[in-house]
Write an enzyme that holds these catalytic residues in place. Structure first.
Site, short mmCIF file in Angstrom:
data_model
loop_
_atom_site.label_atom_id
_atom_site.label_comp_id
_atom_site.label_asym_id
_atom_site.label_seq_id
_atom_site.Cartn_x
_atom_site.Cartn_y
_atom_site.Cartn_z
N GLY A 1 0.83 -1.20 0.00
CA GLY A 1 0.00 0.00 0.00
C GLY A 1 0.86 1.26 0.00
O GLY A 1 2.09 1.20 0.05
N LYS B 1 -12.27 1.43 11.98
CA LYS B 1 -10.87 1.66 12.39
C LYS B 1 -10.79 1.85 13.90
O LYS B 1 -9.85 1.39 14.55
CB LYS B 1 -10.28 2.86 11.66
CG LYS B 1 -10.06 2.66 10.15
CD LYS B 1 -8.98 1.65 9.81
CE LYS B 1 -7.60 2.11 10.23
NZ LYS B 1 -6.56 1.11 9.83
N TYR C 1 -16.12 3.58 7.87
CA TYR C 1 -14.66 3.44 7.90
C TYR C 1 -14.11 3.86 9.26
O TYR C 1 -13.35 3.12 9.89
CB TYR C 1 -14.05 4.29 6.78
CG TYR C 1 -12.54 4.42 6.85
CD1 TYR C 1 -11.71 3.36 6.49
CD2 TYR C 1 -11.94 5.61 7.29
CE1 TYR C 1 -10.32 3.49 6.56
CE2 TYR C 1 -10.57 5.74 7.35
CZ TYR C 1 -9.76 4.68 6.99
OH TYR C 1 -8.39 4.81 7.08
N THR D 1 -6.56 6.34 12.23
CA THR D 1 -6.94 7.49 11.39
C THR D 1 -7.57 8.64 12.17
O THR D 1 -8.17 8.43 13.22
CB THR D 1 -7.96 7.00 10.32
OG1 THR D 1 -8.52 8.11 9.64
CG2 THR D 1 -9.10 6.22 10.95
N ASP D 2 -7.48 9.83 11.59
CA ASP D 2 -8.17 11.01 12.14
C ASP D 2 -9.69 10.88 12.01
O ASP D 2 -10.43 11.59 12.69
CB ASP D 2 -7.70 12.29 11.42
CG ASP D 2 -7.90 12.22 9.90
OD1 ASP D 2 -7.79 11.13 9.33
OD2 ASP D 2 -8.17 13.28 9.29
N TRP E 1 -4.80 12.00 6.02
CA TRP E 1 -4.64 12.63 4.70
C TRP E 1 -3.29 12.28 4.06
O TRP E 1 -2.48 13.16 3.75
CB TRP E 1 -4.74 14.15 4.86
CG TRP E 1 -6.08 14.68 5.25
CD1 TRP E 1 -7.03 14.05 5.99
CD2 TRP E 1 -6.61 15.97 4.92
NE1 TRP E 1 -8.12 14.88 6.15
CE2 TRP E 1 -7.88 16.06 5.51
CE3 TRP E 1 -6.13 17.06 4.21
CZ2 TRP E 1 -8.69 17.19 5.39
CZ3 TRP E 1 -6.92 18.20 4.10
CH2 TRP E 1 -8.19 18.25 4.67
N LEU F 1 1.35 3.67 2.28
CA LEU F 1 2.21 3.82 3.46
C LEU F 1 3.15 2.63 3.61
O LEU F 1 4.33 2.79 3.92
CB LEU F 1 1.34 3.97 4.73
CG LEU F 1 2.11 4.02 6.05
CD1 LEU F 1 3.10 5.17 6.10
CD2 LEU F 1 1.13 4.11 7.23
N ALA G 1 -5.57 -2.34 5.50
CA ALA G 1 -6.93 -1.96 5.88
C ALA G 1 -7.77 -1.84 4.64
O ALA G 1 -7.25 -1.70 3.52
CB ALA G 1 -6.92 -0.62 6.63
N THR H 1 -9.43 0.73 2.93
CA THR H 1 -9.24 2.18 3.06
C THR H 1 -10.18 3.00 2.16
O THR H 1 -10.12 4.23 2.21
CB THR H 1 -7.78 2.56 2.71
OG1 THR H 1 -7.50 2.07 1.40
CG2 THR H 1 -6.80 1.98 3.70
N1 LIG Z 1 -4.75 6.95 3.09
C1 LIG Z 1 -4.99 7.83 4.07
O1 LIG Z 1 -5.20 9.03 3.83
C2 LIG Z 1 -5.02 7.36 5.50
C3 LIG Z 1 -5.29 8.29 6.51
C4 LIG Z 1 -5.28 7.87 7.84
C5 LIG Z 1 -4.98 6.54 8.15
N2 LIG Z 1 -4.74 5.66 7.16
C6 LIG Z 1 -4.44 4.26 7.52
O2 LIG Z 1 -3.10 4.02 7.10
C7 LIG Z 1 -2.97 2.64 6.69
C8 LIG Z 1 -2.33 2.59 5.32
O3 LIG Z 1 -3.13 3.31 4.40
P1 LIG Z 1 -2.73 3.38 2.86
O4 LIG Z 1 -3.17 4.70 2.34
O5 LIG Z 1 -1.32 2.92 2.68
O6 LIG Z 1 -3.72 2.29 2.27
P2 LIG Z 1 -3.67 1.51 0.89
O7 LIG Z 1 -2.73 2.16 -0.06
O8 LIG Z 1 -5.11 1.31 0.49
O9 LIG Z 1 -3.06 0.10 1.28
C9 LIG Z 1 -3.78 -0.82 2.04
C10 LIG Z 1 -3.12 -2.16 1.89
O10 LIG Z 1 -3.89 -3.11 2.65
C11 LIG Z 1 -4.02 -4.28 1.85
N3 LIG Z 1 -5.22 -5.00 2.25
C12 LIG Z 1 -6.51 -4.59 2.12
N4 LIG Z 1 -7.33 -5.53 2.61
C13 LIG Z 1 -6.55 -6.54 3.06
C14 LIG Z 1 -6.81 -7.78 3.67
N5 LIG Z 1 -8.08 -8.21 3.91
N6 LIG Z 1 -5.77 -8.58 4.00
C15 LIG Z 1 -4.50 -8.18 3.75
N7 LIG Z 1 -4.17 -7.02 3.17
C16 LIG Z 1 -5.20 -6.20 2.84
C17 LIG Z 1 -4.09 -3.79 0.43
O11 LIG Z 1 -3.76 -4.81 -0.46
P3 LIG Z 1 -4.59 -4.95 -1.86
O12 LIG Z 1 -4.46 -3.59 -2.51
O13 LIG Z 1 -3.87 -6.03 -2.56
O14 LIG Z 1 -5.99 -5.26 -1.48
C18 LIG Z 1 -3.04 -2.68 0.46
O15 LIG Z 1 -1.76 -3.20 0.25
C19 LIG Z 1 -4.36 2.03 6.79
O16 LIG Z 1 -4.46 1.32 7.99
C20 LIG Z 1 -5.29 3.23 6.80
O17 LIG Z 1 -6.50 2.96 7.48
C21 LIG Z 1 -4.74 6.03 5.84
#
Ligand SMILES: NC(=O)c1ccc[n+]([C@@H]2O[C@H](COP(=O)([O-])OP(=O)(O)OC[C@H]3O[C@@H](n4cnc5c(N)ncnc54)[C@H](OP(=O)(O)O)[C@@H]3O)[C@@H](O)[C@H]2O)c1
Length: 309
Positions: free
Chosen positions: A10, A149, A145, A121-122, A167, A12, A80, A82
């Protein structure tokens, strides 16, 4: 030190993998890539990052089996569901992945004595505060969501590290900065919401901080975001200004003017005070303008994976 990372493909997760191998030093400049995971001689960290298919976190047996085999010292759980709007129409899946998946990782971690780090998350907050949220403020999520979380946070055992961030933007994945740059050369107005304020955060800055908290096994909730605050309109404007585009192409709109409207309600104000870091004397992330400048430079660099606009 063996680290198991979920969500390693993902946005992050990719930068956490780079940071664990020393390729993003504290302070955040992203270096070069493409070294396979495994024991890194620089940091002494052995990284294992199973993908979604190899270890679906919502599959208890898969999680327990792999974690028992690998016996990591630390588990960083970044995977997650997301897609914030998609969660509204699939609440069971959101809770299965974000809440129950975290329960499975917590169970597996306790079986092998691993330290668990959960990325949150926020969106656990309701946005009614008029000052930045601290770690000890009461949550009140507005969306499926956010609720799923928060439920994940509550699955974490005492002593785990919970990192709330917001974000995100990085070289990998879809985000506001990349979307703005992709449309940067046209002439049509770019409409961005100007009535939600948050903490824009850059994964190249966040990832080393997550790794420090993880490797030092610091317990409790930490808000970890870049400094400052902004609306998405302000981030998009600054993105064009810094990349040589015309910031006046970015037009502010209200959430109510979004067409089509988003399924999930977002908090109007979700700026995070990084109080636990600050009061512990731990380093804070730089201001978001600095992170944005470095991300734009990285995206323009052909040597960086995903580095084409
Ligand atoms: N993006 C934001 O703005 C944001 C803000 C606050 C907090 N967060 C938190 O930060 C973390 C990382 O976010 P990100 O933006 O890097 O998310 P992302 O790019 O959507 O990456 C999420 C990863 O989780 C994997 N995944 C999803 N469902 C799964 C499952 N059932 N089993 C195993 N792997 C699974 C996905 O794999 P596939 O793609 O192969 O499904 C992907 O590699 C998350 O916990 C998110 O809630 C994100």
């Amino acid at each position: 030190m063996k680290v198991l990372l979920t969500g390693g493909r993902g946005q992050l997760g990719r930068d956490i993998a780079l940071a664990l191998s020393g390729r993003i030093p504290p302070g955040g400049t992203r270096a070069s890539l493409h070294r396979p995971p495994g024991l890194d001689r620089q940091t002494g960290v052995e990284l294992v990052a199973p993908d979604h298919a190899t270890m679906p976190v919502d599959n208890r047996l898969a999680v327990l089996t792999l974690v028992s085999e690998l016996r990591p010292d630390v588990i960083i759980h970044s995977a997650a569901m997301t897609a914030v709007d998609a969660c509204e129409s699939a609440p069971d899946t959101a809770f299965q992945v974000n809440a129950l998946g975290t329960r499975h990782l917590a169970e597996a971690a306790s079986r092998v004595g691993a330290h668990l780090v959960y990325i949150s998350t926020d969106y656990v907050f309701d946005g009614r505060s008029r000052r930045p949220y601290r770690e000890w403020d009461d949550p009140g999520p507005l969306s499926v969501y956010g609720r799923s979380k928060l439920a994940g946070e509550r699955e974490c055992p005492f002593g785990a590290t919970i990192v709330r961030t917001a974000w995100l933007a990085g070289v990998s994945g879809a985000n506001l900065v990349k979307a703005t740059l992709e449309q940067g050369t046209g002439s049509t107005p770019l409409r961005f919401v100007d009535d939600q304020r948050g903490s824009p955060t850059f994964t190249a800055d966040l990832a080393p901080a997550v790794c420090t908290l993880a490797l030092e096994r610091l317990p409790g909730v930490f808000h970890v975001t870049n400094g400052g605050e902004a609306t998405r309109f302000e981030v998009a404007r600054e993105t064009l200004a810094l990349s040589g585009g015309d910031p006046d192409r970015v037009v502010p709109i209200t959430t109510a003017e979004l067409d089509p409207p988003r399924a999930a309600q977002r908090p109007e104000y979700s700026v995070l005070d990084n109080a636990a870091l600050r009061l512990s004397g731990l380093p804070l992330l730089p201001d978001w303008h600095e992170g944005l400048e470095r991300l734009i430079a990285a995206l323009g660099s052909p040597s960086v994976e995903g580095g084409t606009r």
